[in-house]
Write a protein that holds these residues in place. Structure first.
Motif, PDB file in Angstrom:
ATOM      1  N   UNK A 115      -0.144   3.674   4.051  1.00 37.00           N
ATOM      2  CA  UNK A 115       0.967   4.612   4.202  1.00 37.00           C
ATOM      3  C   UNK A 115       0.506   6.047   3.994  1.00 37.00           C
ATOM      4  N   UNK A 116      -0.275   6.275   2.926  1.00 37.44           N
ATOM      5  CA  UNK A 116      -0.745   7.629   2.643  1.00 37.44           C
ATOM      6  C   UNK A 116      -1.621   8.159   3.764  1.00 37.44           C
ATOM      7  N   UNK A 117      -2.376   7.279   4.391  1.00 40.59           N
ATOM      8  CA  UNK A 117      -3.220   7.706   5.494  1.00 40.59           C
ATOM      9  C   UNK A 117      -2.423   8.162   6.696  1.00 40.59           C
ATOM     10  N   UNK A 118      -1.185   7.691   6.822  1.00 44.80           N
ATOM     11  CA  UNK A 118      -0.362   8.035   7.983  1.00 44.80           C
ATOM     12  C   UNK A 118       0.574   9.215   7.712  1.00 44.80           C
ATOM     13  N   UNK A 119       1.191   9.246   6.539  1.00 50.94           N
ATOM     14  CA  UNK A 119       2.209  10.278   6.297  1.00 50.94           C
ATOM     15  C   UNK A 119       1.803  11.292   5.238  1.00 50.94           C
ATOM     16  N   UNK A 120       0.680  11.079   4.567  1.00 49.96           N
ATOM     17  CA  UNK A 120       0.219  12.034   3.568  1.00 49.96           C
ATOM     18  C   UNK A 120       0.620  11.636   2.159  1.00 49.96           C
ATOM     19  N   UNK A 121      -0.037  12.316   1.190  1.00 50.81           N
ATOM     20  CA  UNK A 121       0.196  11.969  -0.215  1.00 50.81           C
ATOM     21  C   UNK A 121       1.609  12.308  -0.679  1.00 50.81           C
ATOM     22  N   UNK A 122       2.059  13.526  -0.404  1.00 49.75           N
ATOM     23  CA  UNK A 122       3.360  13.962  -0.909  1.00 49.75           C
ATOM     24  C   UNK A 122       4.491  13.044  -0.503  1.00 49.75           C
ATOM     25  N   UNK A 123       4.689  12.796   0.811  1.00 55.06           N
ATOM     26  CA  UNK A 123       5.749  11.875   1.226  1.00 55.06           C
ATOM     27  C   UNK A 123       5.563  10.461   0.680  1.00 55.06           C
ATOM     28  N   UNK A 124       4.312  10.017   0.546  1.00 59.88           N
ATOM     29  CA  UNK A 124       4.062   8.673   0.005  1.00 59.88           C
ATOM     30  C   UNK A 124       4.528   8.583  -1.447  1.00 59.88           C
ATOM     31  N   UNK A 125       4.211   9.608  -2.245  1.00 60.53           N
ATOM     32  CA  UNK A 125       4.634   9.608  -3.643  1.00 60.53           C
ATOM     33  C   UNK A 125       6.152   9.718  -3.744  1.00 60.53           C
ATOM     34  N   UNK A 126       6.757  10.488  -2.844  1.00 60.43           N
ATOM     35  CA  UNK A 126       8.214  10.615  -2.848  1.00 60.43           C
ATOM     36  C   UNK A 126       8.861   9.267  -2.525  1.00 60.43           C
ATOM     37  N   UNK A 127       8.297   8.551  -1.559  1.00 55.96           N
ATOM     38  CA  UNK A 127       8.817   7.223  -1.224  1.00 55.96           C
ATOM     39  C   UNK A 127       8.654   6.264  -2.396  1.00 55.96           C
ATOM     40  N   UNK A 128       7.518   6.351  -3.088  1.00 57.04           N
ATOM     41  CA  UNK A 128       7.293   5.495  -4.256  1.00 57.04           C
ATOM     42  C   UNK A 128       8.304   5.797  -5.351  1.00 57.04           C
ATOM     43  N   UNK A 129       8.620   7.088  -5.551  1.00 59.17           N
ATOM     44  CA  UNK A 129       9.617   7.466  -6.557  1.00 59.17           C
ATOM     45  C   UNK A 129      10.990   6.895  -6.192  1.00 59.17           C
ATOM     46  N   UNK A 130      11.319   6.913  -4.903  1.00 57.04           N
ATOM     47  CA  UNK A 130      12.602   6.359  -4.463  1.00 57.04           C
ATOM     48  C   UNK A 130      12.661   4.853  -4.725  1.00 57.04           C
ATOM     49  N   UNK A 131      11.565   4.160  -4.423  1.00 55.38           N
ATOM     50  CA  UNK A 131      11.513   2.717  -4.678  1.00 55.38           C
ATOM     51  C   UNK A 131      11.645   2.429  -6.167  1.00 55.38           C
ATOM     52  N   UNK A 132      10.945   3.223  -6.995  1.00 52.00           N
ATOM     53  CA  UNK A 132      11.027   3.043  -8.446  1.00 52.00           C
ATOM     54  C   UNK A 132      12.439   3.322  -8.958  1.00 52.00           C
TER      55      UNK A 132
END
Length: 420
Positions: free
Chosen positions: A380-397
């Motif tokens: 995922x990070x390779x496709x959309x970047x670190x920032x959006x990936x971490x934001x998505x992880x925060x939403x899941x958490x």
């Protein structure tokens, strides 16, 4: 089928025949030893092999040795059937002594064989990992059986904190000893350390628990999955861990890509991670003691969401590498605290009839989430970047926190305090 129905006469006070000051050194020593074996296998030995010029393809094979820890639920019922005698008495000390001796013999064999990668080394490490994973089943069951409800947080502090200390020994101290003393002596010292750490439990006491004796039971996975407590615990594990496990494997790469010097990254992953991890385990143990496992899990889960959100915000606003490094350390603190709180909750959901089976299931589920999330996070990070990936992880958490709150507010508590 709650445990207070399984054992009508058992109460938390019945369960703790040993005082806490005797339980913690017993389980803590084994947890340090287990993590020492893991740190040596997955950090120390691969680093030495690579320094000796071994190709990465061969070094990477060592990662397959994680399988015994991920799959130990398959033989956990057999281990519990041997550990629990027909009269209800336990053979934990004999099982741990045998397993720790096998681990020490494996490390001693490595000392004699030398740092030469090949089938012999891989075979020795595989048998050592199998023995260590089996010991883990026994010591987890011992902790569930001996710790009172109020002391589970401190027990998990010993578990998680012991894990950090063991990784320092196997992944750090070992690497420091090899250049000074040589492979043979360094590996021999690790073998001796494994034996020494087992002494408090092996030569300690495992009191009889008459309230639980003479109750026929055959430990099995079928019994575990039939219990609503286990199914609930597996669900909470997924909800609690999914978000943070997506972030964990990206912490190192993001610091590299944002320009932090490798020596500073080593400091963050070494002293920073260990210091934050140990502090997190202490705070987690205190939280469980003060507010109970359920509330402590929600508090820790909220802290994890906050840490992930802070990292996501820093990445998306272009924060400097030192700020990111500090936030990574903060996330390590939140994760360590979370492990203690979650495992304290899961201990309470494990049946006294087969504590080693139930708790092992929870741990293997956690390991599976970590493996799957780690692989998915990189894609995922390779496709959309670190920032959006971490934001998505925060939403899941955050969704996980909400779901756990809803479960806790349902007709049945996650962890009934009347459980035996």
């Amino acid at each position: 089928m709650p445990d207070n129905a399984d054992f009508p006469g058992a109460t938390p006070s019945d369960r703790q025949a040993l005082p806490l000051w005797r339980i913690l050194p017993s389980i803590g020593g084994i947890y340090v030893a287990q993590s020492l074996v893991g740190g040596l296998t997955f950090m120390g030995i691969p680093a030495v092999l690579r320094a000796e010029g071994v190709p990465l393809e061969q070094v990477g094979l060592v990662s397959l040795l994680m399988l015994p820890w991920a799959l130990k639920f398959l033989w956990a019922p057999l281990a519990e059937r041997w550990r629990i005698r027909p009269d209800g008495r336990r053979r934990t000390r004999q099982m741990v002594a045998t397993g720790q001796m096998l681990c020490a013999l494996g490390l001693a064999a490595l000392a004699l064989a030398g740092a030469d990668v090949g089938r012999v080394m891989f075979g020795i490490l595989a048998l050592t990992a199998l023995a260590a994973a089996t010991v883990d089943i026994a010591v987890d069951a011992f902790a569930v059986e001996q710790l009172a409800v109020a002391d589970r947080g401190w027990g998990n502090t010993a578990q998680v904190g012991g894990g950090y200390l063991g990784m320092v020994l196997g992944g750090g101290v070992f690497l420091a000893l090899v250049p000074q003393l040589g492979w043979n002596v360094a590996a021999g010292l690790m073998a001796a350390t494994v034996l020494l750490l087992a002494l408090p439990l092996v030569f300690g006491a495992e009191p009889e628990r008459p309230a639980l004796a003479n109750i026929p039971h055959r430990p099995s996975l079928a019994y575990a999955f039939a219990r609503p407590e286990v199914r609930r615990g597996l669900l909470v594990t997924v909800l609690f861990e999914a978000g943070v496990r997506l972030v964990q494997p990206l912490a190192g790469p993001v610091l590299v890509d944002r320009g932090l010097d490798l020596s500073l990254i080593g400091l963050v992953n070494g002293a920073g991670a260990v210091g934050a991890g140990l502090l997190g385990t202490l705070i987690g143990g205190l939280a469980v003691r003060r507010m109970g496992a359920e509330r402590a899990v929600l508090m820790a889960a909220t802290a994890q969401v906050t840490a992930i959100l802070a990292l996501a915000g820093a990445l998306m606003t272009g924060a400097g590498p030192l700020v990111l490094a500090g936030l990574v350390v903060a996330m390590t603190f939140a994760m360590a605290m979370g492990f203690v709180c979650l495992y304290a909750l899961l201990m309470g959901l494990s049946s006294l009839r087969q504590a080693g089976v139930d708790f092992t299931l929870f741990q293997c589920a956690d390991a599976a989430i970590a493996g799957l999330a780690g692989y998915g996070a990189a894609l995922v990070a390779g496709r959309i970047g670190y920032g959006p990936s971490f934001l998505a992880a925060a939403a899941i958490a955050a969704l996980g926190v909400l779901a756990i709150r809803l479960l806790r507010g349902g007709p049945h508590s996650l962890l009934p305090e009347t459980k035996a």
